[in-house]
Design an enzyme around this catalytic site. Structure first.
Site, PDB file in Angstrom:
ATOM      1  N   CYS A 162       0.797  -1.238   0.000  1.00  0.00           N
ATOM      2  CA  CYS A 162       0.000   0.000   0.000  1.00  0.00           C
ATOM      3  C   CYS A 162       0.831   1.290   0.000  1.00  0.00           C
ATOM      4  CB  CYS A 162      -0.916   0.011   1.222  1.00  0.00           C
ATOM      5  SG  CYS A 162      -2.072  -1.362   1.223  1.00  0.00           S
TER       6      CYS A 162
HETATM    7  N1  LIG Z   1      -2.879  -5.700   2.327  1.00  0.00           N
HETATM    8  C1  LIG Z   1      -3.199  -4.592   2.952  1.00  0.00           C
HETATM    9  O1  LIG Z   1      -2.685  -4.320   4.024  1.00  0.00           O
HETATM   10  C2  LIG Z   1      -4.224  -3.627   2.399  1.00  0.00           C
HETATM   11  C3  LIG Z   1      -4.758  -2.666   3.258  1.00  0.00           C
HETATM   12  C4  LIG Z   1      -5.680  -1.772   2.767  1.00  0.00           C
HETATM   13  C5  LIG Z   1      -6.038  -1.843   1.423  1.00  0.00           C
HETATM   14  N2  LIG Z   1      -5.489  -2.775   0.596  1.00  0.00           N
HETATM   15  C6  LIG Z   1      -5.928  -2.811  -0.799  1.00  0.00           C
HETATM   16  O2  LIG Z   1      -6.814  -3.905  -0.953  1.00  0.00           O
HETATM   17  C7  LIG Z   1      -6.655  -4.489  -2.248  1.00  0.00           C
HETATM   18  C8  LIG Z   1      -6.359  -5.972  -2.121  1.00  0.00           C
HETATM   19  O3  LIG Z   1      -5.126  -6.127  -1.461  1.00  0.00           O
HETATM   20  P1  LIG Z   1      -4.678  -7.494  -0.791  1.00  0.00           P
HETATM   21  O4  LIG Z   1      -3.498  -7.149   0.049  1.00  0.00           O
HETATM   22  O5  LIG Z   1      -5.825  -8.168  -0.176  1.00  0.00           O
HETATM   23  O6  LIG Z   1      -4.206  -8.300  -2.078  1.00  0.00           O
HETATM   24  P2  LIG Z   1      -3.900  -9.892  -2.164  1.00  0.00           P
HETATM   25  O7  LIG Z   1      -2.971 -10.059  -3.296  1.00  0.00           O
HETATM   26  O8  LIG Z   1      -3.545 -10.410  -0.820  1.00  0.00           O
HETATM   27  O9  LIG Z   1      -5.312 -10.529  -2.538  1.00  0.00           O
HETATM   28  C9  LIG Z   1      -5.975 -10.285  -3.721  1.00  0.00           C
HETATM   29  C10 LIG Z   1      -6.649 -11.569  -4.175  1.00  0.00           C
HETATM   30  O10 LIG Z   1      -7.411 -11.271  -5.360  1.00  0.00           O
HETATM   31  C11 LIG Z   1      -7.316 -12.388  -6.213  1.00  0.00           C
HETATM   32  N3  LIG Z   1      -7.699 -11.975  -7.575  1.00  0.00           N
HETATM   33  C12 LIG Z   1      -6.988 -11.303  -8.494  1.00  0.00           C
HETATM   34  N4  LIG Z   1      -7.719 -11.092  -9.593  1.00  0.00           N
HETATM   35  C13 LIG Z   1      -8.920 -11.646  -9.385  1.00  0.00           C
HETATM   36  C14 LIG Z   1     -10.107 -11.765 -10.157  1.00  0.00           C
HETATM   37  N5  LIG Z   1     -10.194 -11.247 -11.370  1.00  0.00           N
HETATM   38  N6  LIG Z   1     -11.137 -12.429  -9.613  1.00  0.00           N
HETATM   39  C15 LIG Z   1     -11.058 -12.964  -8.376  1.00  0.00           C
HETATM   40  N7  LIG Z   1      -9.973 -12.884  -7.593  1.00  0.00           N
HETATM   41  C16 LIG Z   1      -8.911 -12.226  -8.095  1.00  0.00           C
HETATM   42  C17 LIG Z   1      -5.906 -12.859  -6.061  1.00  0.00           C
HETATM   43  O11 LIG Z   1      -5.766 -14.197  -6.483  1.00  0.00           O
HETATM   44  C18 LIG Z   1      -5.677 -12.671  -4.556  1.00  0.00           C
HETATM   45  O12 LIG Z   1      -6.011 -13.837  -3.832  1.00  0.00           O
HETATM   46  C19 LIG Z   1      -5.575  -3.681  -2.933  1.00  0.00           C
HETATM   47  O13 LIG Z   1      -6.169  -2.655  -3.685  1.00  0.00           O
HETATM   48  C20 LIG Z   1      -4.815  -3.068  -1.786  1.00  0.00           C
HETATM   49  O14 LIG Z   1      -4.181  -1.872  -2.145  1.00  0.00           O
HETATM   50  C21 LIG Z   1      -4.608  -3.684   1.078  1.00  0.00           C
END
Ligand SMILES: NC(=O)c1ccc[n+]([C@@H]2O[C@H](COP(=O)([O-])OP(=O)(O)OC[C@H]3O[C@@H](n4cnc5c(N)ncnc54)[C@H](O)[C@@H]3O)[C@@H](O)[C@H]2O)c1
Length: 439
Positions: free
Chosen positions: A276
């Protein structure tokens, strides 16, 4: 009130609504578990078959999710997972939690958001709520999602509802979890805001703050993370200046934070990490260009933060030099490669760049992280030490602490190491400081 809205609100209030979570990662899985725990039938969607299988076997893979909570909701039938997007037909609400990385030109890679929205559009039906949770540039919900969804012939605000609600989860935070962190919601029109807010109010306990549009919600998330990015940049710059002046930057910050107003403490370190803080501000930089604006503070802070791993290696080189040891050929032990303490996530971790710079200098660099046995970086797999033995500590010419994991026994590390460069002030409680240098 439209029929669609009344029906959906009554399903949400009565917990008869079915909810789909797209993307079962760090954000999506904790949210899916909370929604299922609140009593909603919840379906998780992910393109990774392994994650789908793990959820269906109640096998937890996210540190912030309590194993027994996942087990309970899977066993009770409240949570299941699938890669088959046709099940979107069966859900009333969908939260999209897919990655939003940068591409190789440091520009937003919005392809995951677009792809998952197209999957939803294929099975969109009247009376649905879609909420985007992925961090993104202002305008994404109305400029990208709404047209894709409306191509189905259904109208936003009448037939279906659309909102943006940023995810604020802070992995590893012991006090604030998905459940008790306040949620911001901005819908396309008041009805969308109301429906989305109703869902979160029925699931979470941190309160819901409604804003007037998705763009406000998208921008507020970027403000939060840009604020952190820039303040960490400032802390890093202070660390560099303080070192030149022979002043302890950590003591300076501790003193400054006694001011009860107008100052919030941020700390220096080997650089920025995680999915992030290093990336999100560049979503704003990219969008701002469309409006002929250059985000100067973001660029400057980015420059300082990305230079930190090399700075850390320069400082380590100076410590070795005092002992007449060259970095070329020196045994360097990195403690911690996770991007922050007490978690197993190494995405964008500055420790990986520190190790790259050490290897470039010819160092014999090894790492130990109790949470991470190996990592992939620039196409290569790096395997860490399986144990932090006395021999490893004694044989290292220098130990560099890159992550302040609580599980490290810092007194033992101090007593066995020749030289320690602590980039996190992780060893602040250690009394004998004769071989410790701080960033
Ligand atoms: N990790 C954090 O601390 C955090 C905190 C706040 C916000 N975010 C935001 O949240 C969002 C997700 O982050 P994350 O850390 O959970 O990512 P992540 O990579 O842990 O998880 C995302 C998941 O989405 C899946 N995916 C990808 N394309 C897909 C599709 N077309 N259909 C279904 N599933 C699909 C992936 O396989 C993966 O399992 C991002 O925008 C990130 O910036 C993350």
């Amino acid at each position: 009130m439209s029929n669609c809205k009344t029906e959906l609100l009554s399903k949400i209030e009565g917990k008869t609504a079915a909810v789909g979570i797209i993307g079962l990662g760090y954000v999506g899985l904790p949210l899916a578990v909370e929604i299922a725990k609140a009593g909603y039938k919840t379906i998780g969607f992910d393109v990774q078959a392994q994650k789908v299988e793990q959820v269906n076997r109640a096998q937890n893979y996210i540190g912030d999710v309590v194993d027994s909570a996942l087990e309970d909701v899977v066993k009770s039938g409240h949570l299941s997972a699938t890669s088959d997007f046709s099940f979107i037909r069966d859900v009333d609400c969908v939260a999209i939690c897919v990655p939003t990385p940068l591409d190789k030109y440091q520009q937003p890679d919005i392809s995951y958001v677009k792809g998952s929205t197209e999957s939803v559009a294929q099975y969109l039906h009247s009376g649905m709520l879609i909420v985007l949770e992925s961090t993104t540039y202002p305008g994404t919900t109305e400029e990208l999602l709404q047209p894709i969804l409306e191509a189905s012939g259904l109208h936003c605000g009448e037939d279906f509802f659309l909102a943006f609600s940023p995810e604020r989860v802070d992995p590893g935070n012991k006090q604030f979890k998905t459940k008790n962190t306040p949620k911001v919601v901005g819908g396309v029109g008041q009805d969308s805001t109301e429906v989305a807010a109703a869902l979160y109010r029925n699931v979470l306990e941190g309160g819901v703050y409604e804003v007037s549009s998705p763009a406000v919600a998208e921008m507020e998330k970027l403000l939060e993370n840009t604020y952190r990015n820039i303040n960490i940049g400032l802390a890093n710059e202070m660390a560099i200046i303080c070192n030149r002046m022979g002043i302890n930057v950590w003591e300076v910050i501790d003193a400054a934070k006694t001011k009860p107003y107008g100052f919030q403490a941020f700390y220096p370190g080997p650089g920025l990490g995680g999915h992030c803080i290093p990336l999100d501000p560049f979503y704003l930089t990219w969008k701002a260009r469309e409006f002929d604006y250059h985000t100067r503070l973001i660029e400057t802070s980015g420059e300082i933060n990305t230079s930190m791993p090399e700075y850390v290696v320069d400082r380590a080189m100076k410590i070795l030099n005092r002992n007449r040891t060259a970095m070329n050929g020196a045994r360097v032990l990195i403690l911690g490669v996770a991007y922050k303490n007490d978690i197993d996530d190494y995405r964008e971790s500055p420790a990986l760049n520190v190790i790259d710079h050490l290897l470039e200098q010819g160092a014999d660099a090894v790492f130990y992280d109790p949470y991470i046995s190996e990592y992939k970086h620039k196409g290569q797999v790096h395997t860490g030490l399986t144990e932090l033995t006395d021999e490893e500590l004694k044989s290292a010419d220098i130990v560099i602490i890159c992550t302040a994991h609580e599980r490290f026994d810092y007194d033992r590390i101090q007593s066995l190491s020749k030289e320690i460069f602590d980039t996190r002030n992780a060893m602040k409680q250690v009394k004998d400081r004769s071989n410790i240098e701080l960033l």
